[in-house]
Design an enzyme around this catalytic site. Structure first.
Site, PDB file in Angstrom:
ATOM      1  N   GLU A 266      -4.761  -1.839  -0.112  1.00 31.68           N
ATOM      2  CA  GLU A 266      -5.125  -3.173   0.375  1.00 31.68           C
ATOM      3  C   GLU A 266      -6.281  -3.204   1.365  1.00 31.68           C
ATOM      4  OE1 GLU A 266      -1.187  -5.521   1.109  1.00 31.68           O
ATOM      5  OE2 GLU A 266      -0.913  -3.429   1.683  1.00 31.68           O
TER       6      GLU A 266
ATOM      7  N   SER B 131       0.800  -1.244   0.000  1.00 31.47           N
ATOM      8  CA  SER B 131       0.000   0.000   0.000  1.00 31.47           C
ATOM      9  C   SER B 131       0.819   1.274   0.000  1.00 31.47           C
ATOM     10  CB  SER B 131      -0.956   0.051   1.207  1.00 31.47           C
ATOM     11  OG  SER B 131      -1.881  -0.977   1.156  1.00 31.47           O
TER      12      SER B 131
END
Ligand code: FAD
EC number: 1.2.3.1
Length: 1057
Positions: free
Chosen positions: A988, A807
């Site tokens: 995510e 991320s």
């Protein structure tokens, strides 16, 4: 007779009025024709047409319905055919044409079973299908249950027709046919015969169910598995039919004279919920985010919802992916030969037959590798043994892809099977088969705390794995250059530097000779972090050996077979709590199915353990995780990296506590949530303030408490349909737990026309990183985005990159781009000062004249992150993303189907760099999470062969599965100082929020079980497929099916979690 658009008209007049449809009509044309005739004829004549129309709305998808023909459908006689059972009970007739003229045969059980006596003769084709009108006192219905709502083959379907003696409820004719319960459409002829003359009442229902289960028998080892579920559907469908007909008799048909109240039993109000099926509706959504500050210059795009710069090209197909690169001169194609055994010694590999085939150029084996063949435990090409079905043994190089693929079948590998062969977590634990040591975190005194609680519950949670199912499968094009052993590689990867390094060690040449290019990747989700290096290296060996460019493109089946995915998980918990719902002690132990090699399994285990506490402060807490070694393809990184599986265990503890305390789960969640500035179990300090805000806003925006009451009301009134609602909180850590991963570089060139080329270390995976990077550069250089361009990610422009994962791609690369732009701007400042009214182009020209470098490298030396596993302490994550999601669903207790009524998500994005992209990431991750928790199921044979290797067998969500109302809002004005412009990485985290759907389904199932006096705390198994939902809602139908002793048969598939 109504003639539909006919390809081949029938000439003979049928005895009864009906509809004749040409066999060449597409299923869409059939659907339109039926809709038209239904609108024209009285209802009693259109029973069969209505049943067909109903299935034509959910059968396959629009594209298939546009292409497939009625003739092709009928003649295929697939066991799963949705139309043939209806045509058969509806007494359809096939009009066959040949040189000899027209012949008619019934479309009946014998034809569908392919009996020669009832089949087409040589030289005959199907001209058209005649479907008679239904008549008064006749009722036809059709049912189907699939894994998801569209684009999914039915697991079982059925068509049923009954005709009563006029004015009575005495059965005069009865036809029942099932699909999905045998090798062809199965008719229940004997049952139907035995029920003739019987009245339509509860006694008949009961007897019909027993006769049906006797006649339509499925062996325990039946292909496709799910035997108990399919047996249950056989009778559940009949029950639905029974009620539908009863309803028609009591409401739809004028009662015969004299009206006899005993004649038709009333359907109790609460049983009416068995009727009706969930319709696919067009989802509606609201996306809420903050406007940028009104003082922000109009030209500054940061914080604005800019569309993904390649979005239109993705939609039109103009975007270039790896395999869209046109063929290069002398290019050859590579195909892989994979193991058919799960654990075996390779005795020999015989390529002679393959090499004799036309077009085949070479076979590449481990012996051809000039450098290192992967790792000791994870070889690129197998040497002397194989550890799983699907392991790559060697590769064929040929002139075309078809020649290469064909030749792989001719490579003869002889094996000697080895023991043990382990597939399941249970077996791995038994054999002490692990990939790495157990990871443990502990705080407080767990054992002592268990002694001072009101109640203790122990439970198990099973979470299935997940296939990445990126749209672009693994692929690479390697072009060897003629000089200095240089190689150009075009790869679909999240980590080109890793590909470069692996190829370097495989070929034994310096990294500097290899250039990896990544224009864009058609989805990665973690599956393109480690594995592309393996395919890249094998292709590179082929390229160097043959001297030709090599293209290696995995088809979907091979991609699914060879590459692993998300780790399946088995979790055990013991939770001690007070009657108020306060959790005093929690002990969770998780096992992951890692597959046959380490890959990222140790890291995933660490992340799992670090993230297991989720949003809860539990003073006495022990979290343990371990990755099992099994003879399955190695599992790897996947969006969320262990969190979506692990936190499901934690949240299952919460629901178990709630059930025992007789309190709603949200109360238990709230009671145990972090509330003030605190430290995690690994002693990282954080403030949960945004978490609490997300939670409260989510409850508020979803009108949770009102809807909870409405759900309860609905459930009281409906026995066969139940609603459930759940809200889950989330604390998600981003980043890698290692400092070296937190760095990034960028290279920005300004050209003399003022246009700017930005290169950075992140890869475009569809997540919009390039768009975000140009927003950063636009703000920093104070020029419009139209001046800026990203061409590709390349190891030649930005070296030594880290994987675009965890991320933080936009965070770290954004800071590097910012740094490069600030360096350039500092160089330009004197020129701008001198000519403040000048244009960007004037300044650039002046800079060039003055010999000022217009190219700069930016670098971001990222966050320090560490974790000391000995002490169980660390500062592993730069920051957390917080969120909450509320979902409401409705389940059909008779079929296990569900509809998603509404989802509300509140996510803390801080100051989103680009709300359009960030909301898209949240929505996309949520939908992928819904797949994980509701439909995506991997099936392995008892020999370890993956069955689910295509979109037919593995169901990812479709547009029809999106919640009917889908609301996403970004939490206003929270701040994180660490990241670029205080934005947070959202790639995510949305995955786990889809567990709200899972828990809403569990809530609905619990309501059904309460009403049926069954225990509420049943073992949680993800995904919550129709099978699991149906079987959890146990009732008289699940009770009446025959159950096999598991020792007496070999199951079709084995559970590996
Ligand atoms: C992705 C996908 C999903 C699907 N999902 C479903 C589903 O959910 N439910 C369902 O019921 N079905 C489903 N189907 C099957 C579909 O409904 C059709 O049955 C299937 O596609 C065959 O139709 P076709 O026109 O393509 O046949 P073709 O492939 O053209 O023909 C099939 C066979 O029939 C023969 N044939 C065709 N026409 C004639 C004729 N006039 N006379 C004699 N022989 C003939 C052909 O020679 C061939 O052997 C799905 C199919 C696909 C590809």
């Amino acid at each position: 007779m109504v003639m539909a658009a006919l390809l081949l008209p029938c000439q003979r007049k049928p005895a009864f009025p009906g509809l004749t449809i040409g066999s060449g009509c597409s299923l869409t044309q059939v659907k339109d024709t039926l809709a038209e005739i239904i609108s024209e004829l009285p209802e009693e004549k259109t029973q069969t047409y209505r049943a067909l129309l109903k299935h034509l709305q959910s059968l396959a998808g629009q594209q298939i319905r546009n292409m497939a023909t009625l003739g092709g459908h009928v003649m295929s006689r697939h066991c799963y055919s949705d139309l043939n059972p209806i045509l058969s009970v509806g007494s359809a007739v096939l009009n066959l044409l040949s040189e000899e003229g027209l012949r008619q045969i019934p479309l009946d059980g014998q034809f569908l079973a392919g009996l020669v006596s009832a089949d087409l003769k040589p030289g005959e084709i199907l001209g058209s299908v005649y479907i008679p009108h239904s008549q008064k006192w006749e009722f036809v219905s059709a049912f189907r249950q699939a894994q998801c709502r569209q684009n999914a083959l039915p697991e079982v379907n059925a068509a049923m027709r009954v005709r009563f003696k006029e004015g009575t409820d005495t059965i005069q004719e009865l036809s029942i046919a099932y699909g999905g319960v045998g090798p062809s459409t199965t008719t229940a002829h004997s049952t139907c015969q035995r029920l003739l003359g019987r009245r339509w009442n509860a006694l008949t229902l009961d007897e019909a169910c027993r006769l049906l289960l006797d006649e339509v028998s499925l062996p325990g080892s039946a292909l496709g598995g799910k035997v108990d579920f399919r047996r249950t559907l056989i009778v559940s469908f009949f029950f639905k039919f029974y009620l539908e007909v009863l309803q028609e008799l009591t409401v739809g048909v004028t009662p015969p004279e004299p009206a006899d109240s005993q004649r038709y039993p009333e359907i109790a109000d609460r049983f009416r919920s068995a009727l009706g099926e969930f319709q696919v509706t067009l989802p509606q959504g609201i996306q809420t985010y903050q406007k940028v500050d009104s003082h922000q210059p109009l030209q500054d795009p940061v914080g604005r919802p800019i569309m993904h710069l390649s979005g239109l090209k993705h939609a039109t197909g103009e975007a270039i992916f790896c395999d869209d690169i046109p063929r290069v001169d002398n290019e050859l194609f590579m195909a892989l030969v994979t193991s058919t055994r799960a654990h075996a010694r390779i005795i020999s590999i015989d390529s002679s037959e393959a090499l004799d085939l036309p077009g085949v150029v070479d076979v590449i084996t481990a012996e051809d590798i000039p450098g290192t063949n992967g790792d000791e435990d994870d070889k690129l090409l197998a040497v002397d043994k194989v550890l799983c079905v699907g392991q790559v043994i060697c590769a064929v190089v040929a002139e075309t892809d078809i020649q290469a693929k064909r030749a792989t079948d001719k490579i003869k590998v002889t094996y000697e099977d080895l023991k043990p062969v382990i597939f399941t977590i249970e077996d791995a634990i038994k054999h002490n088969s692990f990939l790495c040591p157990e990871k443990t975190l502990e705080q407080g005194n767990v054992e002592e705390a268990f002694e001072n609680v009101d109640q203790i519950v122990e439970g198990e949670v099973h979470v299935g794995g997940q296939e990445h199912f990126y749209m672009e499968t693994q692929r690479v094009l390697v072009i060897p250059k003629t000089e200095d052993k240089e190689l150009d590689m075009y790869v679909s990867t999240q980590d080109p530097a890793h590909v470069q390094k692996t190829v370097s060690s495989t070929l034994n040449i310096p990294i500097s000779r290899i250039t990896c290019h990544v224009k864009r990747v058609g989805g990665g989700f973690g599956g393109k972090v480690a594995r592309p290096a393996v395919f890249g290296a094998i292709a590179a060996v082929g390229a160097v050996k043959t001297g030709h460019p090599i293209r290696l493109v995995l088809d979907r089946e091979d991609d699914m077979l060879i590459t692993g995915g998300r780790h399946p998980l088995f979790g055990k918990y013991k939770v001690g709590f007070m009657n108020s719902g306060r959790i005093k002690a929690l002990d969770i132990r998780c096992y992951l199915n890692g597959g046959c090699t380490l890959d990222d399994s140790e890291l995933v285990t660490e992340f799992l353990v670090l993230k297991l506490e989720n949003a809860y402060k539990i003073r006495n807490l022990r979290l343990r995780g371990r990755a099992c070694m099994t003879n399955l393809p190695s599992n790897t990184a996947f969006r969320g990296f262990g969190f979506p599986q692990g936190a499901l265990v934690t949240e299952s503890c919460i629901t178990a506590v709630a059930a025992k305390c007789g309190l709603p789960p949200e109360k238990i969640r709230e009671k145990n949530m972090y509330k003030t500035v605190d430290k995690t179990i690994y002693k990282q300090a954080f403030s949960p303030e945004p978490l609490i805000r997300c939670w409260k806003e989510c409850l508020d925006k979803s009108s949770f408490h009102i809807r909870r009451t409405q759900v309860e009301e609905f459930n009281k009134k409906n026995y066969w349909k139940k609603r459930g609602i759940a809200v889950v909180p989330m604390k998600f850590s981003v980043g890698f737990a290692a400092t070296s991963y937190h760095q990034a570089a960028a290279l920005v060139h300004i050209y003399t026309d003022g246009s700017v080329l930005v290169a950075h270390g992140g890869n475009e995976l569809g997540q919009g990183i390039h768009t975000k990077m140009l927003q950063v550069a636009s703000r920093e250089l104070r020029i419009p985005m139209s001046h800026l361009h990203v061409c590709e990610t390349s190891t030649a422009t930005v070296p030594n990159t880290v994987a675009t994962a965890a991320s933080i791609g936009a965070d770290v690369n954004g800071r590097a781009v910012q740094d490069a732009c600030q360096i350039l701007l500092r160089r330009l400042e004197p020129i701008i000062k001198k000519n403040p009214e000048g244009s960007w182009r004037d300044w650039i020209e002046a800079a060039f004249e003055q010999r000022i470098s217009l190219s700069a490298t930016g670098y971001f030396r990222g966050y320090k992150a560490f974790m000391d596993w000995e002490k169980g302490e660390g500062d592993p994550f730069p920051y957390y993303v917080y969120g909450a999601a509320c979902s409401e669903v409705e389940i059909d207790c008779l079929t296990g189907a569900h509809r998603k009524i509404r989802t509300d998500i509140v996510m803390d994005a801080c100051c989103s760099l680009n709300p359009a992209i960030d909301v898209g990431q949240i929505e996309g991750a949520f939908i992928q999470g819904m797949g994980l928790y509701t439909t995506e199921e991997l099936h392995y044979s008892p020999e370890g062969v993956l069955y689910s290797r295509s979109p037919n067998e593995y169901k990812i969500p479709t547009a029809a599965d999106v919640p009917e109302q889908f609301h996403v809002s970004l939490l206003p004005s929270s701040q994180t100082p660490l990241t670029i412009y205080s934005s947070k990485g959202l790639g995510e985290s949305g995955m786990f929020l889809a567990s709200s759907v899972f828990f809403a389904i569990a809530d609905a199932v619990a309501a059904a079980r309460r009403q049926r006096d069954l225990a509420e705390d049943f073992t949680a198994r993800s995904p919550a497929t129709p099978e699991r939902v149906r079987m959890a809602c146990a009732d008289q139908f699940t009770d009446m099916i025959p159950r096999d002793d598991p020792k007496t048969f070999k199951p079709w598939s084995i559970p590996i979690a």
